[in-house]
Design a protein around this motif. Sequence first.
Motif, PDB file in Angstrom:
ATOM      1  N   GLN A  94      19.145   3.952  -1.278  1.00 60.91           N
ATOM      2  CA  GLN A  94      18.303   4.991  -1.880  1.00 60.91           C
ATOM      3  C   GLN A  94      19.183   6.004  -2.627  1.00 60.91           C
ATOM      4  OE1 GLN A  94      16.400   7.144   1.264  1.00 60.91           O
ATOM      5  NE2 GLN A  94      15.081   8.356  -0.069  1.00 60.91           N
ATOM      6  N   THR A  95      20.262   6.413  -1.973  1.00 62.97           N
ATOM      7  CA  THR A  95      21.182   7.376  -2.596  1.00 62.97           C
ATOM      8  C   THR A  95      21.856   6.752  -3.818  1.00 62.97           C
ATOM      9  OG1 THR A  95      21.576   8.336  -0.417  1.00 62.97           O
ATOM     10  CG2 THR A  95      23.177   8.865  -2.140  1.00 62.97           C
ATOM     11  N   GLY A  96      22.298   5.516  -3.648  1.00 66.31           N
ATOM     12  CA  GLY A  96      22.991   4.832  -4.745  1.00 66.31           C
ATOM     13  C   GLY A  96      22.118   4.678  -5.978  1.00 66.31           C
ATOM     14  N   LEU A  97      20.837   4.482  -5.759  1.00 67.26           N
ATOM     15  CA  LEU A  97      19.935   4.250  -6.885  1.00 67.26           C
ATOM     16  C   LEU A  97      19.233   5.526  -7.354  1.00 67.26           C
ATOM     17  CD1 LEU A  97      18.324   0.869  -5.770  1.00 67.26           C
ATOM     18  CD2 LEU A  97      19.924   1.230  -7.653  1.00 67.26           C
ATOM     19  N   GLY A  98      19.476   6.625  -6.648  1.00 69.09           N
ATOM     20  CA  GLY A  98      18.810   7.879  -7.029  1.00 69.09           C
ATOM     21  C   GLY A  98      17.318   7.839  -6.758  1.00 69.09           C
ATOM     22  N   SER A  99      16.903   7.076  -5.743  1.00 72.36           N
ATOM     23  CA  SER A  99      15.474   6.991  -5.415  1.00 72.36           C
ATOM     24  C   SER A  99      15.073   8.156  -4.520  1.00 72.36           C
ATOM     25  CB  SER A  99      15.169   5.698  -4.660  1.00 72.36           C
ATOM     26  OG  SER A  99      15.419   4.596  -5.479  1.00 72.36           O
ATOM     27  N   ARG A 100      13.908   8.661  -4.757  1.00 70.36           N
ATOM     28  CA  ARG A 100      13.476   9.801  -3.957  1.00 70.36           C
ATOM     29  C   ARG A 100      12.959   9.387  -2.582  1.00 70.36           C
ATOM     30  NH1 ARG A 100       8.422  13.850  -4.739  1.00 70.36           N
ATOM     31  NH2 ARG A 100       9.285  15.575  -3.545  1.00 70.36           N
ATOM     32  N   ASP A 101      12.251   8.255  -2.524  1.00 71.73           N
ATOM     33  CA  ASP A 101      11.525   7.917  -1.298  1.00 71.73           C
ATOM     34  C   ASP A 101      12.026   6.671  -0.571  1.00 71.73           C
ATOM     35  OD1 ASP A 101       9.770  10.076  -1.470  1.00 71.73           O
ATOM     36  OD2 ASP A 101       8.469   8.987  -2.865  1.00 71.73           O
ATOM     37  N   LEU A 102      12.171   6.835   0.737  1.00 74.51           N
ATOM     38  CA  LEU A 102      12.376   5.709   1.629  1.00 74.51           C
ATOM     39  C   LEU A 102      10.994   5.428   2.207  1.00 74.51           C
ATOM     40  CD1 LEU A 102      14.693   4.023   3.094  1.00 74.51           C
ATOM     41  CD2 LEU A 102      14.352   5.596   4.995  1.00 74.51           C
ATOM     42  N   SER A 103      10.464   4.233   1.957  1.00 73.70           N
ATOM     43  CA  SER A 103       9.076   3.957   2.325  1.00 73.70           C
ATOM     44  C   SER A 103       9.057   3.018   3.519  1.00 73.70           C
ATOM     45  CB  SER A 103       8.388   3.326   1.106  1.00 73.70           C
ATOM     46  OG  SER A 103       7.006   3.302   1.291  1.00 73.70           O
ATOM     47  N   LEU A 104       8.565   3.539   4.657  1.00 79.04           N
ATOM     48  CA  LEU A 104       8.707   2.802   5.912  1.00 79.04           C
ATOM     49  C   LEU A 104       7.399   2.200   6.386  1.00 79.04           C
ATOM     50  CD1 LEU A 104      10.873   5.455   7.793  1.00 79.04           C
ATOM     51  CD2 LEU A 104      11.669   3.363   6.676  1.00 79.04           C
ATOM     52  N   TRP A 105       7.399   0.890   6.511  1.00 72.87           N
ATOM     53  CA  TRP A 105       6.280   0.229   7.181  1.00 72.87           C
ATOM     54  C   TRP A 105       6.849  -0.659   8.277  1.00 72.87           C
ATOM     55  CZ3 TRP A 105       5.062  -5.161   7.375  1.00 72.87           C
ATOM     56  CH2 TRP A 105       3.910  -5.410   8.159  1.00 72.87           C
ATOM     57  N   PHE A 106       6.268  -0.553   9.473  1.00 75.59           N
ATOM     58  CA  PHE A 106       6.738  -1.326  10.622  1.00 75.59           C
ATOM     59  C   PHE A 106       5.649  -2.272  11.097  1.00 75.59           C
ATOM     60  CE2 PHE A 106       8.946   2.715  10.562  1.00 75.59           C
ATOM     61  CZ  PHE A 106      10.274   2.335  10.714  1.00 75.59           C
ATOM     62  N   ALA A 107       6.052  -3.488  11.406  1.00 76.02           N
ATOM     63  CA  ALA A 107       5.090  -4.469  11.907  1.00 76.02           C
ATOM     64  C   ALA A 107       4.940  -4.371  13.420  1.00 76.02           C
ATOM     65  CB  ALA A 107       5.555  -5.875  11.516  1.00 76.02           C
ATOM     66  N   ASP A 108       5.686  -3.465  14.031  1.00 74.17           N
ATOM     67  CA  ASP A 108       5.762  -3.376  15.497  1.00 74.17           C
ATOM     68  C   ASP A 108       4.409  -3.239  16.191  1.00 74.17           C
ATOM     69  OD1 ASP A 108       8.445  -2.597  14.479  1.00 74.17           O
ATOM     70  OD2 ASP A 108       8.854  -2.184  16.604  1.00 74.17           O
ATOM     71  N   GLY A 109       4.305  -3.933  17.299  1.00 66.62           N
ATOM     72  CA  GLY A 109       3.112  -3.832  18.129  1.00 66.62           C
ATOM     73  C   GLY A 109       3.130  -4.948  19.157  1.00 66.62           C
ATOM     74  N   SER A 110       1.963  -5.224  19.723  1.00 66.19           N
ATOM     75  CA  SER A 110       1.901  -6.318  20.691  1.00 66.19           C
ATOM     76  C   SER A 110       0.560  -7.037  20.550  1.00 66.19           C
ATOM     77  CB  SER A 110       2.066  -5.789  22.123  1.00 66.19           C
ATOM     78  OG  SER A 110       0.954  -4.975  22.475  1.00 66.19           O
ATOM     79  N   ASN A 111       0.494  -8.232  21.083  1.00 62.81           N
ATOM     80  CA  ASN A 111      -0.716  -9.047  20.899  1.00 62.81           C
ATOM     81  C   ASN A 111      -1.658  -9.084  22.100  1.00 62.81           C
ATOM     82  OD1 ASN A 111      -0.033  -9.654  18.321  1.00 62.81           O
ATOM     83  ND2 ASN A 111       0.483 -11.794  18.683  1.00 62.81           N
ATOM     84  N   TYR A 112      -1.156  -8.653  23.267  1.00 67.41           N
ATOM     85  CA  TYR A 112      -1.994  -8.766  24.463  1.00 67.41           C
ATOM     86  C   TYR A 112      -1.907  -7.522  25.339  1.00 67.41           C
ATOM     87  CZ  TYR A 112      -2.210 -13.567  22.960  1.00 67.41           C
ATOM     88  OH  TYR A 112      -2.403 -14.676  22.201  1.00 67.41           O
ATOM     89  N   PRO A 113      -3.028  -7.127  25.922  1.00 70.11           N
ATOM     90  CA  PRO A 113      -3.037  -5.957  26.804  1.00 70.11           C
ATOM     91  C   PRO A 113      -2.013  -6.104  27.926  1.00 70.11           C
ATOM     92  CG  PRO A 113      -5.292  -6.702  26.407  1.00 70.11           C
ATOM     93  CD  PRO A 113      -4.373  -7.728  25.787  1.00 70.11           C
ATOM     94  N   GLY A 114      -1.370  -5.009  28.235  1.00 68.91           N
ATOM     95  CA  GLY A 114      -0.451  -4.992  29.372  1.00 68.91           C
ATOM     96  C   GLY A 114       0.924  -5.540  29.092  1.00 68.91           C
ATOM     97  N   THR A 115       1.168  -6.036  27.886  1.00 66.89           N
ATOM     98  CA  THR A 115       2.446  -6.712  27.651  1.00 66.89           C
ATOM     99  C   THR A 115       3.561  -5.775  27.200  1.00 66.89           C
ATOM    100  OG1 THR A 115       1.786  -7.298  25.392  1.00 66.89           O
ATOM    101  CG2 THR A 115       1.360  -8.933  27.117  1.00 66.89           C
TER     102      THR A 115
END
Length: 397
Positions: A134-155
């Motif tokens: 980001q710094t090298g390219l002079g970009s203003r925004d780091l855009s964060l999306w996370f796939a984190d989570g779980s598929n089943y209750p209690g896990t």
Amino acid sequence: MPHANQVDTVAAALDQFQIELPSWGFANTGTRFGKFQQAAAAITTEDKFSDAGQVHQFTGVCPTVALHVLWDLPEGVGSVPDVKTLAARYGVRAGSINPNVFQDQIYKYGSLGNPDPAVRAHSLDHLLASIEIQTGLGSRDLSLWFADGSNYPGTQNIRHRRKWFADGLAAAHARLNAGQRMLVEYKPFEPAFYHTDIADWGMALELARSAGPQAKVLVDTGHHYQAQNIEQIVAWLLDLDMLGGFHFNDRRYADDDLTMGSIDPYQAFRIFHEIRYFEWETGKRADVAYMIDQSHNLKGKIEAMIQTVVTARELVAKAALVDHARLARLQQSCDLVDAEECLKDAFATDVRPAIREWAASKGLPADPMDAFRQSGYLERVTPLRRERNLSSVASYA
Ligand code: RM4
Ligand code: MN
Ligand code: MN
């Protein structure tokens, strides 16, 4: 003929408007059931810059391209000089930087929310490397999306994961330079189907606040449940000075990533209206990054992107035509029908003639799609890409 006032209002709105193109929107993408190849799709980062340059050339409002680190900067920071060369060659700059902490095998049980501290550290390292890019390219925004989570209750321990996210985001925030921002995107489900660590705007807001002052919330229009009132979320985030940007797309069912305005243009209009109304009332400029996040699995990539940008320009122009002073009066006196009609009048206005006048004044084509088709670009690049597309079984994009 639109009246002179209308032409001026539309021109002023479009002069201020820019929308970022997603590099991945030019590549072959698909669904979990498979990917249909298009002979003309972009394969390399260079192809993506070249295609984005076309969209900008004909529409005039897309000077930047969002980059996904893993897909577009294969050497990480080492790819920065190459990207700079491409930006100069094709007349579009690098925009938001999107780290990828979801694709590699190591992220099977999450990234910043992974129970394994070594994976959390590895994820943070990738975010820090992305900030260097980001710094090298002079970009203003780091855009964060996370796939984190779980598929089943209690896990999984939801509270522990929340804490790990708060720690990881704060650690990344500490490495931002002045002027850089971190945008936290939320999504209710997919790929996780039971719980997602950053599932809605409240969670994103809380994490952004605890990360630090340069963190804001990113609203992807496809990342809500069906009945959710997105413009209300937008109004709240504006009021709280926590709206960082958008990923625009449209949807009928889930995170469909369809062309903006293809299903419900009134929805996107209402979002732009809330922004304009905020600006009129406060006299402040809403400091938000407008970005497209779409996946054109079947449509031609560049044409779909031009179609999107043309629609975006129209919806922004319509929102600019709302008579704010009148609306404010009608809201105050609870003249419900007239207030609603005030909004609908603007939405119903045909802004295309005014946009054509604005385009002519900028030396832009009156009809971007037609101009692109006349240019012969597709005919030129398709034979150069056909073979490579048939043989590439790439990642998502
Ligand atoms: C996600 C989300 C992110 C995008 C990825 C590819 O659903 O919208 O913004 O980077 O897809
Ligand atoms: Mn998105
Ligand atoms: Mn999405």
